[in-house]
Design a protein around this motif. Sequence first.
Motif, PDB file in Angstrom:
ATOM      1  N   ASP A  88      -2.953  48.912   7.762  1.00 31.99           N
ATOM      2  CA  ASP A  88      -1.709  49.584   7.799  1.00 31.99           C
ATOM      3  C   ASP A  88      -1.212  49.736   9.055  1.00 31.99           C
ATOM      4  OD1 ASP A  88      -3.542  51.494   8.651  1.00 31.99           O
ATOM      5  OD2 ASP A  88      -2.779  53.140   7.200  1.00 31.99           O
ATOM      6  N   ALA A  89      -1.815  48.983  10.089  1.00 29.62           N
ATOM      7  CA  ALA A  89      -1.406  48.867  11.564  1.00 29.62           C
ATOM      8  C   ALA A  89      -1.758  50.308  12.264  1.00 29.62           C
ATOM      9  CB  ALA A  89       0.180  48.487  11.774  1.00 29.62           C
ATOM     10  N   SER A  90      -2.653  50.886  11.569  1.00 26.35           N
ATOM     11  CA  SER A  90      -3.020  52.295  12.202  1.00 26.35           C
ATOM     12  C   SER A  90      -4.406  52.358  12.016  1.00 26.35           C
ATOM     13  CB  SER A  90      -2.150  53.462  11.993  1.00 26.35           C
ATOM     14  OG  SER A  90      -2.189  53.712  10.666  1.00 26.35           O
ATOM     15  N   LEU A  91      -5.294  53.239  12.724  1.00 27.59           N
ATOM     16  CA  LEU A  91      -6.759  53.651  12.503  1.00 27.59           C
ATOM     17  C   LEU A  91      -6.642  55.261  12.177  1.00 27.59           C
ATOM     18  CD1 LEU A  91      -8.305  51.541  15.655  1.00 27.59           C
ATOM     19  CD2 LEU A  91      -7.653  50.667  13.189  1.00 27.59           C
ATOM     20  N   SER A  92      -7.288  55.596  11.105  1.00 24.44           N
ATOM     21  CA  SER A  92      -7.684  57.036  11.012  1.00 24.44           C
ATOM     22  C   SER A  92      -8.948  57.260  11.443  1.00 24.44           C
ATOM     23  CB  SER A  92      -7.835  57.050   9.372  1.00 24.44           C
ATOM     24  OG  SER A  92      -8.854  56.064   9.029  1.00 24.44           O
ATOM     25  N   PHE A  93      -9.271  58.614  11.613  1.00 25.62           N
ATOM     26  CA  PHE A  93     -10.410  58.775  12.408  1.00 25.62           C
ATOM     27  C   PHE A  93     -11.673  58.321  11.735  1.00 25.62           C
ATOM     28  CE2 PHE A  93     -14.171  61.833  12.847  1.00 25.62           C
ATOM     29  CZ  PHE A  93     -14.353  61.452  14.207  1.00 25.62           C
ATOM     30  N   ALA A  94     -11.576  57.997  10.326  1.00 21.69           N
ATOM     31  CA  ALA A  94     -12.667  57.380   9.483  1.00 21.69           C
ATOM     32  C   ALA A  94     -13.084  55.754  10.058  1.00 21.69           C
ATOM     33  CB  ALA A  94     -12.487  57.620   8.006  1.00 21.69           C
ATOM     34  N   GLU A  95     -11.855  55.154  10.169  1.00 19.80           N
ATOM     35  CA  GLU A  95     -11.810  53.745  10.637  1.00 19.80           C
ATOM     36  C   GLU A  95     -12.331  53.428  12.244  1.00 19.80           C
ATOM     37  OE1 GLU A  95      -8.543  51.824   7.959  1.00 19.80           O
ATOM     38  OE2 GLU A  95      -7.793  52.981   9.636  1.00 19.80           O
ATOM     39  N   ALA A  96     -11.658  54.683  13.068  1.00 20.69           N
ATOM     40  CA  ALA A  96     -12.207  54.499  14.396  1.00 20.69           C
ATOM     41  C   ALA A  96     -13.457  54.889  14.622  1.00 20.69           C
ATOM     42  CB  ALA A  96     -11.103  55.190  15.265  1.00 20.69           C
ATOM     43  N   SER A  97     -13.953  55.933  14.141  1.00 18.18           N
ATOM     44  CA  SER A  97     -15.310  56.218  14.307  1.00 18.18           C
ATOM     45  C   SER A  97     -16.301  55.176  13.685  1.00 18.18           C
ATOM     46  CB  SER A  97     -15.671  57.778  13.899  1.00 18.18           C
ATOM     47  OG  SER A  97     -15.281  57.979  12.339  1.00 18.18           O
ATOM     48  N   ALA A  98     -15.845  54.777  12.729  1.00 23.04           N
ATOM     49  CA  ALA A  98     -16.793  53.639  11.920  1.00 23.04           C
ATOM     50  C   ALA A  98     -16.906  52.604  12.781  1.00 23.04           C
ATOM     51  CB  ALA A  98     -16.220  53.163  10.556  1.00 23.04           C
ATOM     52  N   ALA A  99     -15.599  52.173  13.338  1.00 20.82           N
ATOM     53  CA  ALA A  99     -15.775  50.908  14.592  1.00 20.82           C
ATOM     54  C   ALA A  99     -16.602  51.234  15.861  1.00 20.82           C
ATOM     55  CB  ALA A  99     -14.232  50.310  14.743  1.00 20.82           C
ATOM     56  N   GLN A 100     -16.314  52.559  16.180  1.00 26.34           N
ATOM     57  CA  GLN A 100     -16.859  53.084  17.491  1.00 26.34           C
ATOM     58  C   GLN A 100     -17.508  54.453  17.205  1.00 26.34           C
ATOM     59  OE1 GLN A 100     -17.067  51.432  20.720  1.00 26.34           O
ATOM     60  NE2 GLN A 100     -16.236  49.744  19.350  1.00 26.34           N
ATOM     61  N   PRO A 101     -18.827  54.404  16.857  1.00 29.27           N
ATOM     62  CA  PRO A 101     -19.624  55.545  16.490  1.00 29.27           C
ATOM     63  C   PRO A 101     -19.466  56.885  17.676  1.00 29.27           C
ATOM     64  CG  PRO A 101     -20.749  53.691  15.568  1.00 29.27           C
ATOM     65  CD  PRO A 101     -19.655  53.126  16.762  1.00 29.27           C
ATOM     66  N   GLY A 102     -19.341  56.468  18.648  1.00 32.98           N
ATOM     67  CA  GLY A 102     -19.327  57.402  19.676  1.00 32.98           C
ATOM     68  C   GLY A 102     -18.376  58.080  19.923  1.00 32.98           C
ATOM     69  N   LEU A 103     -17.225  57.775  19.219  1.00 32.55           N
ATOM     70  CA  LEU A 103     -15.864  58.722  19.137  1.00 32.55           C
ATOM     71  C   LEU A 103     -15.906  60.087  18.468  1.00 32.55           C
ATOM     72  CD1 LEU A 103     -12.969  58.509  19.798  1.00 32.55           C
ATOM     73  CD2 LEU A 103     -12.349  57.252  18.128  1.00 32.55           C
ATOM     74  N   SER A 104     -15.867  60.900  19.121  1.00 32.42           N
ATOM     75  CA  SER A 104     -15.736  62.178  18.538  1.00 32.42           C
ATOM     76  C   SER A 104     -14.095  62.639  18.011  1.00 32.42           C
ATOM     77  CB  SER A 104     -16.149  63.344  19.482  1.00 32.42           C
ATOM     78  OG  SER A 104     -15.171  63.471  20.466  1.00 32.42           O
ATOM     79  N   LEU A 105     -14.115  63.627  17.352  1.00 35.03           N
ATOM     80  CA  LEU A 105     -12.709  64.091  16.784  1.00 35.03           C
ATOM     81  C   LEU A 105     -11.828  64.622  17.917  1.00 35.03           C
ATOM     82  CD1 LEU A 105     -11.155  64.382  14.172  1.00 35.03           C
ATOM     83  CD2 LEU A 105     -11.937  66.633  13.857  1.00 35.03           C
ATOM     84  N   ALA A 106     -12.597  65.375  18.997  1.00 31.53           N
ATOM     85  CA  ALA A 106     -11.789  65.627  20.145  1.00 31.53           C
ATOM     86  C   ALA A 106     -11.321  64.534  20.795  1.00 31.53           C
ATOM     87  CB  ALA A 106     -12.750  66.448  20.991  1.00 31.53           C
ATOM     88  N   GLY A 107     -12.335  63.462  21.019  1.00 31.03           N
ATOM     89  CA  GLY A 107     -11.656  62.268  21.751  1.00 31.03           C
ATOM     90  C   GLY A 107     -10.589  61.613  21.003  1.00 31.03           C
ATOM     91  N   PHE A 108     -10.767  61.484  19.477  1.00 32.87           N
ATOM     92  CA  PHE A 108      -9.765  60.800  18.841  1.00 32.87           C
ATOM     93  C   PHE A 108      -8.337  61.764  19.215  1.00 32.87           C
ATOM     94  CE2 PHE A 108      -7.135  60.668  14.990  1.00 32.87           C
ATOM     95  CZ  PHE A 108      -7.400  59.253  14.599  1.00 32.87           C
ATOM     96  N   GLY A 109      -8.342  62.920  19.204  1.00 34.22           N
ATOM     97  CA  GLY A 109      -7.115  63.631  19.430  1.00 34.22           C
ATOM     98  C   GLY A 109      -6.402  63.129  20.807  1.00 34.22           C
ATOM     99  N   VAL A 110      -7.411  63.180  21.810  1.00 31.84           N
ATOM    100  CA  VAL A 110      -7.092  62.707  23.169  1.00 31.84           C
ATOM    101  C   VAL A 110      -6.217  61.296  22.749  1.00 31.84           C
ATOM    102  CG1 VAL A 110      -7.438  62.017  25.381  1.00 31.84           C
ATOM    103  CG2 VAL A 110      -8.659  64.091  24.105  1.00 31.84           C
ATOM    104  N   LEU A 111      -6.650  60.338  22.347  1.00 33.30           N
ATOM    105  CA  LEU A 111      -6.193  59.093  22.156  1.00 33.30           C
ATOM    106  C   LEU A 111      -4.747  59.217  21.190  1.00 33.30           C
ATOM    107  CD1 LEU A 111      -9.362  56.845  21.395  1.00 33.30           C
ATOM    108  CD2 LEU A 111      -8.273  57.259  23.641  1.00 33.30           C
ATOM    109  N   ASP A 112      -4.798  59.831  20.418  1.00 35.80           N
ATOM    110  CA  ASP A 112      -3.703  60.246  19.357  1.00 35.80           C
ATOM    111  C   ASP A 112      -2.273  60.790  20.069  1.00 35.80           C
ATOM    112  OD1 ASP A 112      -2.148  60.209  17.383  1.00 35.80           O
ATOM    113  OD2 ASP A 112      -3.128  61.757  16.202  1.00 35.80           O
ATOM    114  N   GLY A 113      -1.760  59.883  20.714  1.00 32.53           N
ATOM    115  CA  GLY A 113      -0.748  60.400  21.612  1.00 32.53           C
ATOM    116  C   GLY A 113       0.353  61.335  20.909  1.00 32.53           C
ATOM    117  N   ASP A 114       0.724  60.682  19.754  1.00 34.46           N
ATOM    118  CA  ASP A 114       2.127  61.515  19.097  1.00 34.46           C
ATOM    119  C   ASP A 114       1.482  62.499  17.957  1.00 34.46           C
ATOM    120  OD1 ASP A 114       0.785  59.914  17.067  1.00 34.46           O
ATOM    121  OD2 ASP A 114       2.607  58.680  17.048  1.00 34.46           O
TER     122      ASP A 114
END
Length: 616
Positions: free
Chosen positions: A529-555
């Motif tokens: 769907d041309a976007s990454l949910s937290f589940a998809e992003a953390s599965a690809a990069q297990p070191g990604l935390s929810l807080a870090g995901f929030g920093v990357l999620d600009g909008d």
Amino acid sequence: MWHHCEITRHLGDMRRGIALVAFVGGLAWVAPAAAETHTYTFDPAMAPASNPLKGFVPFTGGYASFPYSMEFNYVGLDEVMTGLNSFRFEMGLDPLLDEVASRGNQTIFRLFLDYPGERFALPQFLIDAGVESTPYTSDGGGRSPDYGNETLVSALEQCIAALGARYDGDPRIAFIQAGLLGHWGEWHTHPDENLFAPLATQNRIIAAYDEAFDKTFVLISQDMLAYEPRATFDGTRLGLHDDDFANNTLPPGPDQFWSRVLRLGLENRWRTRPIAGEAQPDFQEAIFDQPSGAPEDFAEAVSTTHASWLIYHQAFEGENGGSNGWSAAKRERAIAGARSTGYTLYVSEADFPATASGAVAVSVRLENRGVAPLYYDWPVRLELVNGAEPVSAFDTAWSISSVLPGNPVNFEHMIPSGSLAPGSYTLSLRIENPLPGGKPVIFANAEYAASGVRLGTLTISGEGEGEGEGEGEGEGEGEGEGEGEGEGEGEGEGEGEGEGEGEGEGEDALLEIADALLNGFEDADLNRDASLSFAEASAAQPGLSLAGFGVLDGDGDGALNEEELDAYVEENDPDPAGCAGAKAAARRRISSFFPDLLLMGVVLIAYHARSRFTRI
């Protein structure tokens, strides 16, 4: 696309290699918590006939006589379209969706132009544009529009595109029936088939639906399979709908639904695209009599076609019998029939430790004892529950649609370390219905409760918790200079005062994660769907935390796109002009390797000594 300077990347690889060797050596000293195998009890009575996306479906309305989770309705094209590019979905469709959702249910609808005996729904602007129609007398009579008229076909394409742009993925909608062509939108004009749409029109409508909907499934009447030559259908995402279920469904007759499916080699289409139908209205009252008054065996029709749901309004009415007037035994037979459709999910086994102090590896074996998958990949979550309330929830990247009947799937998820305070919790698994207030997916497990399938007790001990924010270097044993990976203050594995940024990853670590996600975006985007949910992003990069995901999620929309990742990488590039500063940074970092090298040496020497002692 931006990349780290190679020298910086190699230094990072060297440090990770050292950390890995140290970790492997450390296994000689600290054994991970042993996983325990839990088995569970299959109880089909736990999975109700009102499970979402399956069962019997009434026409729109509130009913107390029979369990259900979806409601069906016809929608005239003139209710939603007033011009070639003029629509009024907010008046013609949204009120229906909202009404059904208010009952915790999801909607199935079909657009139509020609409803025999009741209504002609060709919009006035198309009549004014010269679209002609032919009167007929069958089924109460009506008018059949000229389906070959270019103005009409273009209008239908415009409407489908607008429908998809507005509603694709809308959680209020369960499924859409393609409709539009033929009597009742059923893709036939029996008995006068000369009135039906030409092949070119059929192909254009199919292509329009396939283009407009990537998330919401669209089903097309199986009557389109009868025409020769047949419209292009095989490569699309469209499912099939049998409007004459349990009457003209089973072989050997050549015009039976499943005979057509077999003849065209579509018998495995149900694995990825839904099949549903409508119980033949003339026999709905009699199907669950004892003996049955249906022309065909209902149970065999369900198992053969892998039907997920059936429009079966008679089960909900009080008039002319209906379940309000049925005997208790007949009603129970009908409920069993509704339960037999679609999926029946069951957790048969799970492996996880009874006690853990760090990250927790959870393995779950899922089975499907039904006839079809749950076609939507709704979020699958592991939850740690204290009492009746979930304390923490962890989104997995598990694809529930991959759990086919007779094909158990083992899923794994790592609950991050430091995510919970010490204590005992109930580990539960559940599937999240994206409709707010929607009916839950209930598993056929005796262990199912309000929080989901209760997998067992997990005790989090207080060992390994320090004051650092993750695995920061400080005096701890983490990786990198303040590149903490913990998610909460004081919740990391390091024992010292790490220098991680905020509550998540340090800048360098998050930058590397963003760069890696950018480079591997296509592989990480599991649902395309041309976007990454937290589940998809953390599965690809297990070191990604929810807080870090929030920093990357600009909008802040809960999903990452390539533009957001690229913007973060560009903004945080430590040396955008090139690698001029990398050598100086490298010299500073090389000096930090010596403690790691020393640690590695000590571990290897100790391990060697322990091995010799063991041999003696």
